[in-house]
Write a protein that holds these residues in place. Structure first.
Motif, PDB file in Angstrom:
ATOM      1  N   UNK A 128       4.033   8.445   4.697  1.00 25.06           N
ATOM      2  CA  UNK A 128       5.497   8.606   4.624  1.00 25.06           C
ATOM      3  C   UNK A 128       5.853  10.082   4.458  1.00 25.06           C
ATOM      4  N   UNK A 129       5.069  10.762   3.640  1.00 22.76           N
ATOM      5  CA  UNK A 129       5.309  12.195   3.415  1.00 22.76           C
ATOM      6  C   UNK A 129       5.117  12.975   4.722  1.00 22.76           C
ATOM      7  N   UNK A 130       4.060  12.645   5.453  1.00 24.28           N
ATOM      8  CA  UNK A 130       3.797  13.331   6.731  1.00 24.28           C
ATOM      9  C   UNK A 130       4.978  13.102   7.681  1.00 24.28           C
ATOM     10  N   UNK A 131       5.461  11.861   7.744  1.00 24.73           N
ATOM     11  CA  UNK A 131       6.589  11.551   8.636  1.00 24.73           C
ATOM     12  C   UNK A 131       7.826  12.349   8.223  1.00 24.73           C
ATOM     13  N   UNK A 132       8.059  12.448   6.908  1.00 24.05           N
ATOM     14  CA  UNK A 132       9.218  13.213   6.425  1.00 24.05           C
ATOM     15  C   UNK A 132       9.098  14.680   6.819  1.00 24.05           C
ATOM     16  N   UNK A 164       5.169  -2.551  15.713  1.00 26.22           N
ATOM     17  CA  UNK A 164       5.239  -2.564  14.251  1.00 26.22           C
ATOM     18  C   UNK A 164       6.448  -1.758  13.771  1.00 26.22           C
ATOM     19  N   UNK A 165       7.218  -2.358  12.856  1.00 24.88           N
ATOM     20  CA  UNK A 165       8.323  -1.604  12.244  1.00 24.88           C
ATOM     21  C   UNK A 165       7.785  -0.356  11.544  1.00 24.88           C
ATOM     22  N   UNK A 166       6.497  -0.391  11.214  1.00 22.32           N
ATOM     23  CA  UNK A 166       5.888   0.701  10.459  1.00 22.32           C
ATOM     24  C   UNK A 166       5.461   1.884  11.344  1.00 22.32           C
ATOM     25  N   UNK A 167       5.864   1.872  12.623  1.00 20.94           N
ATOM     26  CA  UNK A 167       5.533   3.001  13.522  1.00 20.94           C
ATOM     27  C   UNK A 167       6.830   3.592  14.073  1.00 20.94           C
ATOM     28  N   UNK A 168       7.636   4.196  13.204  1.00 16.00           N
ATOM     29  CA  UNK A 168       8.992   4.597  13.604  1.00 16.00           C
ATOM     30  C   UNK A 168       9.053   5.813  14.519  1.00 16.00           C
ATOM     31  N   UNK A 169       7.992   6.598  14.581  1.00 11.00           N
ATOM     32  CA  UNK A 169       8.063   7.854  15.337  1.00 11.00           C
ATOM     33  C   UNK A 169       7.393   7.751  16.706  1.00 11.00           C
ATOM     34  N   UNK A 170       7.184   6.538  17.181  1.00  7.43           N
ATOM     35  CA  UNK A 170       6.533   6.401  18.495  1.00  7.43           C
ATOM     36  C   UNK A 170       7.371   7.128  19.560  1.00  7.43           C
ATOM     37  N   UNK A 171       6.747   8.025  20.336  1.00  8.99           N
ATOM     38  CA  UNK A 171       7.518   8.767  21.339  1.00  8.99           C
ATOM     39  C   UNK A 171       7.916   7.875  22.521  1.00  8.99           C
ATOM     40  N   UNK A 172       9.060   8.152  23.151  1.00  9.34           N
ATOM     41  CA  UNK A 172       9.511   7.324  24.284  1.00  9.34           C
ATOM     42  C   UNK A 172       8.504   7.276  25.427  1.00  9.34           C
ATOM     43  N   UNK A 193       0.825  -1.219   0.000  1.00 10.29           N
ATOM     44  CA  UNK A 193       0.000   0.000   0.000  1.00 10.29           C
ATOM     45  C   UNK A 193       0.850   1.257   0.000  1.00 10.29           C
ATOM     46  N   UNK A 194       2.152   1.098   0.329  1.00  6.14           N
ATOM     47  CA  UNK A 194       3.033   2.265   0.357  1.00  6.14           C
ATOM     48  C   UNK A 194       3.490   2.651  -1.048  1.00  6.14           C
ATOM     49  N   UNK A 212      -2.559   5.803  27.359  1.00  9.20           N
ATOM     50  CA  UNK A 212      -2.626   6.846  26.332  1.00  9.20           C
ATOM     51  C   UNK A 212      -1.547   6.623  25.263  1.00  9.20           C
ATOM     52  N   UNK A 213      -1.967   6.574  24.013  1.00 12.65           N
ATOM     53  CA  UNK A 213      -1.021   6.492  22.901  1.00 12.65           C
ATOM     54  C   UNK A 213      -0.632   7.895  22.466  1.00 12.65           C
ATOM     55  N   UNK A 214      -0.226   8.049  21.211  1.00  8.66           N
ATOM     56  CA  UNK A 214       0.153   9.370  20.705  1.00  8.66           C
ATOM     57  C   UNK A 214      -0.051   9.398  19.191  1.00  8.66           C
ATOM     58  N   UNK A 215      -0.465  10.559  18.686  1.00  7.49           N
ATOM     59  CA  UNK A 215      -0.635  10.656  17.228  1.00  7.49           C
ATOM     60  C   UNK A 215       0.669  10.351  16.496  1.00  7.49           C
ATOM     61  N   UNK A 216       1.798  10.688  17.152  1.00 13.09           N
ATOM     62  CA  UNK A 216       3.097  10.448  16.499  1.00 13.09           C
ATOM     63  C   UNK A 216       3.419   8.965  16.326  1.00 13.09           C
ATOM     64  N   UNK A 217       2.672   8.111  17.017  1.00 13.59           N
ATOM     65  CA  UNK A 217       2.894   6.663  16.857  1.00 13.59           C
ATOM     66  C   UNK A 217       2.117   6.120  15.661  1.00 13.59           C
ATOM     67  N   UNK A 218       1.707   6.981  14.756  1.00 15.09           N
ATOM     68  CA  UNK A 218       0.890   6.537  13.616  1.00 15.09           C
ATOM     69  C   UNK A 218       1.657   5.539  12.753  1.00 15.09           C
ATOM     70  N   UNK A 219       0.892   4.666  12.089  1.00 14.48           N
ATOM     71  CA  UNK A 219       1.501   3.627  11.252  1.00 14.48           C
ATOM     72  C   UNK A 219       1.682   4.144   9.830  1.00 14.48           C
ATOM     73  N   UNK A 220       2.877   3.953   9.306  1.00  7.68           N
ATOM     74  CA  UNK A 220       3.128   4.370   7.925  1.00  7.68           C
ATOM     75  C   UNK A 220       2.626   3.270   6.999  1.00  7.68           C
ATOM     76  N   UNK A 221       1.555   3.583   6.289  1.00 11.94           N
ATOM     77  CA  UNK A 221       0.900   2.599   5.424  1.00 11.94           C
ATOM     78  C   UNK A 221       0.865   3.079   3.975  1.00 11.94           C
ATOM     79  N   UNK A 222       0.520   4.347   3.777  1.00 13.62           N
ATOM     80  CA  UNK A 222       0.350   4.873   2.419  1.00 13.62           C
ATOM     81  C   UNK A 222       1.452   5.915   2.136  1.00 13.62           C
ATOM     82  N   UNK A 223       1.608   6.314   0.864  1.00 11.63           N
ATOM     83  CA  UNK A 223       2.607   7.338   0.544  1.00 11.63           C
ATOM     84  C   UNK A 223       2.380   8.636   1.322  1.00 11.63           C
ATOM     85  N   UNK A 224       1.121   8.970   1.604  1.00 12.61           N
ATOM     86  CA  UNK A 224       0.847  10.205   2.366  1.00 12.61           C
ATOM     87  C   UNK A 224       1.429  10.094   3.781  1.00 12.61           C
TER      88      UNK A 224
END
Ligand code: C5P
Length: 242
Positions: A217-221, A107-115, A17-18, A203-215
């Protein structure tokens, strides 16, 4: 001092999907984000809190993934994953060393999870919870479809979006996977819950979002670009949105 916590990272997904701009298929976990792969960022996000990491990778990418993880700050073992996320987790879990009391599955696809999210999950495990899930409120309005294609609205205030890392007493997670060796559960808490074990939400965090689509990845960048500008002092600090 050891933490008694191991991390299991399923990273054997193809990430169809990416999409792929290069024409050469790159597994999602090895896609680059600000100079480091999603996988390295995910391992780094956990490395301060765990004694060992086991990564499940696709059979034909084991050497590539081992090379990628050679410089991580924590011992990392790479094993062959399965056809589904559930089987990848089961295979990685089998490689976790015995003295470990708790396992976090991320998930490897959640690289920005905050500590802080990792810390909250582990603190709840140490506080006696057997299964811990980070979750956030749902922001969109939602509708549910029936078999005839008719849809009805759902009250979103009763719903939460579930993230990772999810934390488990190791014996509980091993038993859940032993009972259900195959299947396509999209997360591990749902598997354990089927065996009747109650789940604790933190409580989770929006920054722990999963990178699934090109959008995604762009948001993470863009988030990382913004962060590096802030570090260099060129823009004011903005708190991550909760
Ligand atoms: O496909 P999805 O985005 O739900 O995948 C979540 C995580 O599970 C990803 O990190 C992916 O690499 C992993 N996965 C896996 N083995 C599979 C499918 C997905 O390890 N067969």
């Amino acid at each position: 001092m050891t933490s008694g916590v191991a991390a299991v990272i399923p990273a054997a997904g193809l990430g169809r999907r990416l999409g792929d701009q290069s024409g050469t298929p790159i597994p999602k976990a090895l896609r680059q984000l600000g100079g480091r792969s999603l996988l390295v960022r995910s391992v780094d996000a956990l490395s301060g809190a765990v004694d060992q990491v086991v990564v499940a990778a696709a059979a034909d990418q084991l050497d590539l993934v081992r090379e990628e993880l050679a410089d991580c700050a924590v011992p990392v073992q790479v094993v062959t994953g399965g056809d589904t996320r559930q089987s990848s987790v089961r295979l990685a879990l089998a490689a976790v060393a015995r003295p470990i009391q708790f396992v976090v599955v991320h998930d490897a696809a959640r690289p920005l999870v905050p500590p802080e999210v990792v810390a909250r999950v582990i603190a709840a495990l140490r506080g006696g919870a057997a299964v811990v899930v980070p979750a956030i409120p749902v922001v969109d309005s939602l509708r549910q479809f029936d078999a005839d294609g008719r849809s009805t609205p759902i009250d979103r205030s009763t719903l939460r979006a579930v993230q990772t890392p999810q934390g488990f007493r190791k014996d509980v997670l091993v038993e859940a996977h032993r009972r259900a060796p195959d299947g396509d559960a999209t997360d591990d808490a749902s598997l354990v819950e089927r065996a009747g074990v109650p789940v604790t939400l933190v409580e989770g965090a929006h920054l722990a979002f999963k990178i699934t689509t090109p959008v995604d990845l762009l948001v993470a960048q863009l988030l990382l670009r913004d962060e590096s500008r802030r570090m260099s002092g060129s823009v004011p600090t903005v708190e991550p949105q909760r």
